[in-house]
Design a protein around this motif. Structure first.
Motif, PDB file in Angstrom:
ATOM      1  N   LYS A  29       0.815  -1.215   0.000  1.00 29.32           N
ATOM      2  CA  LYS A  29       0.000   0.000   0.000  1.00 29.32           C
ATOM      3  C   LYS A  29       0.847   1.263   0.000  1.00 29.32           C
ATOM      4  O   LYS A  29       1.796   1.371   0.765  1.00 29.32           O
ATOM      5  N   TYR A  30       0.476   2.193  -0.846  1.00 30.29           N
ATOM      6  CA  TYR A  30       1.140   3.485  -0.973  1.00 30.29           C
ATOM      7  C   TYR A  30       2.547   3.402  -1.563  1.00 30.29           C
ATOM      8  O   TYR A  30       3.232   4.402  -1.692  1.00 30.29           O
ATOM      9  N   LYS A  31       2.969   2.184  -1.938  1.00 31.78           N
ATOM     10  CA  LYS A  31       4.345   2.046  -2.452  1.00 31.78           C
ATOM     11  C   LYS A  31       4.420   1.605  -3.910  1.00 31.78           C
ATOM     12  O   LYS A  31       5.504   1.414  -4.451  1.00 31.78           O
ATOM     13  N   GLY A  32       3.270   1.391  -4.515  1.00 29.96           N
ATOM     14  CA  GLY A  32       3.294   0.989  -5.921  1.00 29.96           C
ATOM     15  C   GLY A  32       3.378  -0.513  -6.116  1.00 29.96           C
ATOM     16  O   GLY A  32       3.415  -1.278  -5.140  1.00 29.96           O
ATOM     17  N   VAL A  33       3.424  -0.932  -7.356  1.00 23.57           N
ATOM     18  CA  VAL A  33       3.365  -2.356  -7.671  1.00 23.57           C
ATOM     19  C   VAL A  33       4.452  -2.764  -8.666  1.00 23.57           C
ATOM     20  O   VAL A  33       5.018  -1.936  -9.363  1.00 23.57           O
ATOM     21  N   ASN A  34       4.742  -4.067  -8.669  1.00 23.00           N
ATOM     22  CA  ASN A  34       5.531  -4.650  -9.756  1.00 23.00           C
ATOM     23  C   ASN A  34       5.009  -6.057 -10.018  1.00 23.00           C
ATOM     24  O   ASN A  34       4.318  -6.642  -9.185  1.00 23.00           O
ATOM     25  N   LEU A  35       5.350  -6.590 -11.170  1.00 18.73           N
ATOM     26  CA  LEU A  35       4.817  -7.903 -11.556  1.00 18.73           C
ATOM     27  C   LEU A  35       5.532  -9.031 -10.831  1.00 18.73           C
ATOM     28  O   LEU A  35       6.745  -8.976 -10.615  1.00 18.73           O
ATOM     29  N   THR A  36       4.804 -10.063 -10.475  1.00 20.52           N
ATOM     30  CA  THR A  36       5.434 -11.301 -10.014  1.00 20.52           C
ATOM     31  C   THR A  36       5.931 -12.054 -11.254  1.00 20.52           C
ATOM     32  O   THR A  36       5.695 -11.632 -12.382  1.00 20.52           O
ATOM     33  N   GLU A  37       6.594 -13.171 -11.016  1.00 22.53           N
ATOM     34  CA  GLU A  37       7.055 -13.975 -12.156  1.00 22.53           C
ATOM     35  C   GLU A  37       5.865 -14.403 -13.010  1.00 22.53           C
ATOM     36  O   GLU A  37       5.897 -14.324 -14.243  1.00 22.53           O
ATOM     37  N   GLU A  38       4.825 -14.832 -12.318  1.00 19.92           N
ATOM     38  CA  GLU A  38       3.600 -15.224 -13.007  1.00 19.92           C
ATOM     39  C   GLU A  38       3.025 -14.058 -13.814  1.00 19.92           C
ATOM     40  O   GLU A  38       2.639 -14.220 -14.968  1.00 19.92           O
ATOM     41  N   GLY A  39       3.006 -12.893 -13.203  1.00 21.33           N
ATOM     42  CA  GLY A  39       2.476 -11.706 -13.874  1.00 21.33           C
ATOM     43  C   GLY A  39       3.283 -11.364 -15.110  1.00 21.33           C
ATOM     44  O   GLY A  39       2.725 -10.985 -16.156  1.00 21.33           O
ATOM     45  N   GLU A  40       4.582 -11.509 -15.014  1.00 24.62           N
ATOM     46  CA  GLU A  40       5.429 -11.198 -16.171  1.00 24.62           C
ATOM     47  C   GLU A  40       5.172 -12.176 -17.309  1.00 24.62           C
ATOM     48  O   GLU A  40       5.135 -11.795 -18.478  1.00 24.62           O
ATOM     49  N   LYS A  41       4.957 -13.443 -16.939  1.00 24.71           N
ATOM     50  CA  LYS A  41       4.636 -14.434 -17.974  1.00 24.71           C
ATOM     51  C   LYS A  41       3.368 -14.044 -18.724  1.00 24.71           C
ATOM     52  O   LYS A  41       3.300 -14.128 -19.947  1.00 24.71           O
ATOM     53  N   ILE A  42       2.380 -13.643 -17.955  1.00 21.55           N
ATOM     54  CA  ILE A  42       1.124 -13.245 -18.594  1.00 21.55           C
ATOM     55  C   ILE A  42       1.340 -12.038 -19.499  1.00 21.55           C
ATOM     56  O   ILE A  42       0.882 -12.006 -20.642  1.00 21.55           O
ATOM     57  N   ALA A  43       2.079 -11.055 -18.980  1.00 20.47           N
ATOM     58  CA  ALA A  43       2.343  -9.859 -19.780  1.00 20.47           C
ATOM     59  C   ALA A  43       3.052 -10.220 -21.083  1.00 20.47           C
ATOM     60  O   ALA A  43       2.684  -9.734 -22.159  1.00 20.47           O
ATOM     61  N   LEU A  44       4.036 -11.100 -20.983  1.00 22.43           N
ATOM     62  CA  LEU A  44       4.801 -11.460 -22.185  1.00 22.43           C
ATOM     63  C   LEU A  44       3.949 -12.229 -23.175  1.00 22.43           C
ATOM     64  O   LEU A  44       4.128 -12.122 -24.385  1.00 22.43           O
ATOM     65  N   TRP A  45       3.010 -12.984 -22.641  1.00 22.26           N
ATOM     66  CA  TRP A  45       2.105 -13.720 -23.519  1.00 22.26           C
ATOM     67  C   TRP A  45       1.206 -12.764 -24.283  1.00 22.26           C
ATOM     68  O   TRP A  45       0.965 -12.902 -25.488  1.00 22.26           O
ATOM     69  N   ILE A  46       0.759 -11.708 -23.611  1.00 25.82           N
ATOM     70  CA  ILE A  46      -0.076 -10.713 -24.289  1.00 25.82           C
ATOM     71  C   ILE A  46       0.759  -9.923 -25.307  1.00 25.82           C
ATOM     72  O   ILE A  46       0.322  -9.670 -26.432  1.00 25.82           O
ATOM     73  N   VAL A  47       1.966  -9.573 -24.904  1.00 29.75           N
ATOM     74  CA  VAL A  47       2.851  -8.824 -25.804  1.00 29.75           C
ATOM     75  C   VAL A  47       3.168  -9.659 -27.051  1.00 29.75           C
ATOM     76  O   VAL A  47       3.184  -9.141 -28.174  1.00 29.75           O
TER      77      VAL A  47
END
Lengths: 226, 226
Positions: A65-83
Motif C-alpha cells: 500500500k502506498y508504495k506501488g506495484v511490480n509484476l510477479t514472475e507469473e504476472g510477467e509471464k502473462i504480460a509477455l504472452w499478451i505482448v
DNA sequence: TTATCTATTTTATTAAAACAAAAAAAATCA
DNA sequence: TGATTTTTTTTGTTTTAATAAAATAGATAA
C-alpha cells in the motif's frame, strides 16, 4: 507449461490490460504508481486502487500500500504472452493485410485478447517466425523468452557516429506518420551532426542523404545502436 | 454506408451475441422465443428478457411481449456483419493456419467481435474473396449481401439420385470429426440407397465408393443439392 | 370453461469495472 | 519541525450482464 494459455484464461479483458500496462511501465525498473497506471489506461486512480488489490490477490503483482506495484514472475509471464500476441498480430496486419505501421496498434489491442495458444503458434509459423514487430520491438517466443537489443534513444546517442534505427515507440500514430514523411524507418542509418543545447533538438543526416532537424521529443522515441 | 462498422460500434460483446443468435434462430422464418435464445446462449430466460428489452429500445429487434422477437432491417445488417467476420476468420484459420474444420468455431466466436471494417475487407482480399466458409456456409459481401444456395437436408433428399454436399452444420465439432472419418466433405457426392423407416436412418453411397448407414440426426445436418 | 401447466416477465441480488467525493498516508515545503 | 500539497485508498454509487425467486400471461387439458 503444457498449455501456456489455459492458466491465463481466468483473466478478464480489463485485468489483462492492467497487467500489460504494468509491464510496460516497469520497463524502467522501478515500482509503478497508481496514477501512472491510471494515466496510461485513461481511468481514475480510484479504479486502479481497486483493481490492484484484485491482481495482488491473484498473485500476479506485488503490492505494498502506498508504495506501488511490480509484476510477479507469473504476472510477467502473462504480460509477455499478451505482448507476444500483440506483436505477432501487428506483423500479420502489416505483412499480409497491407496496413501501415501507424495503423496497427488499435486493432492489435483488440486482437491481443483472443485466447488460443494454438492459433498464435500457427500464426507465428505462418509469418515465418518474425523476431520483431513493425516498430522494431522484439517478439517473445512461445516460451515467453524475449531478446532485448541494447539500444539507446537517439537523444542520448553520440555525435558524428553512424547509428542504426532499431525501433521506434509504437503508441503514437502521428509520430509514425511523421517518421514516414522524413524518411526514417527501422534500419535507417542516422548520423548526428549537432545537438542544439537550447532545446535539445538534434540535427542529423538520414541515410547519408537528407539533413533534418528533429525535436527532443522525437529523438526520445527513436532507439538506435551504433 | 461509408463505414459499415462505425454505426455498430455501440454494441457490446453480449449484445452482438444476442443479435447473432436471433439471426440464426430465425432462419426458419418464425419469431424467436425467449427460451430458445436462452438455450442457445446458455443463459437463463430472465437474462434474455432483460436484454431483449434493451435491443428493442435500440431498434435492432421487433419485440411484442410474450410473442417473441425478430430482427429489424438494422438488426439483420448487424447480424450479417458479424457472420461475415466469423466466416472469413474461419477461412483464414483453415486455409492459412492449418486448422481443421472442427477446430475453428470457438476461436472464430472470439474473432468475430473485433471491430475493424478495414481489417475484414483486407482479410477478404488476402483470402481471395472466398464465397463460402469451411463448412459450406455463404460469406456475406462487404455490403452485407448473402447468397443462399437452395439446398435441403440429406434427411429430406430423394432416393437414388446423385446428390452433392454443399454445407454441414458448423456448431458441433464431433459431427465434423465424424464426417471426416466417414469421408464426407463439402463437394462429396452422395446417393441414398435406402431410407430405413423405423428410425429414419439412411443408407448411402459416398463418392461412388463406400456404403454407409447414417442416423437421422446426422442426415439432418448435411445439406445437399441434386 | 375452469384448472393446471408452461413460458415469460418482474423484482431483487450479485459481480465486475468504473467514478466522484471523502478520508488517510506520504511527500514537499517553509 | 509542522503545515500544506499531492498521492493513494476508502466509501458509496452507477452500469452492464447475469441469476434466483416470485408473479403473471398464455397454452393446454379435463
Amino acid at each position: 507449461m503444457d498449455n501456456f494459455e489455459l492458466n491465463y484464461s481466468n483473466f478478464s479483458h480489463a485485468e489483462e490490460n492492467y497487467v500489460k500496462t504494468i509491464y510496460h511501465l516497469s520497463e524502467k525498473g522501478e515500482d509503478v504508481s497508481t496514477t501512472a497506471i491510471a494515466d496510461e489506461l485513461k481511468t481514475k486512480p480510484a479504479s486502479v486502487s481497486d483493481m490492484i488489490k484484485k491482481l495482488a490477490q491473484k498473485k500476479v503483482i506485488n503490492y505494498v500500500k502506498y508504495k506501488g506495484v511490480n509484476l510477479t514472475e507469473e504476472g510477467e509471464k502473462i504480460a509477455l504472452w499478451i505482448v507476444r500476441k500483440h506483436r505477432l498480430w501487428e506483423v500479420f496486419l502489416v505483412e499480409k493485410l497491407k496496413f501501415n505501421w501507424d495503423e496497427v496498434h488499435e486493432v492489435a489491442e483488440q486482437l491481443e485478447h483472443i485466447k488460443s495458444k494454438r492459433m498464435i503458434d500457427q500464426l507465428e509459423e505462418f509469418l515465418g517466425f518474425p523476431k520483431f514487430d513493425p516498430h522494431g520491438d522484439p517478439i517473445p517466443d512461445k516460451e515467453g523468452k524475449i531478446h532485448f537489443i541494447p539500444a539507446k534513444p537517439l537523444s542520448e546517442a553520440p555525435i558524428a557516429k553512424t547509428l542504426k534505427v532499431v525501433s521506434v515507440s509504437d503508441g503514437n500514430p502521428e509520430l509514425l506518420r511523421y517518421l514516414d514523411k522524413v524518411g526514417v524507418a527501422i534500419g535507417s542509418q542516422l548520423e548526428i551532426v549537432e545537438k542544439i543545447a537550447f532545446d535539445d533538438s538534434i540535427e542529423l543526416i538520414i541515410d547519408d542523404r537528407d539533413t533534418r532537424l528533429v525535436s527532443k521529443i522525437v529523438a526520445d522515441n527513436i532507439l538506435v545502436v551504433d
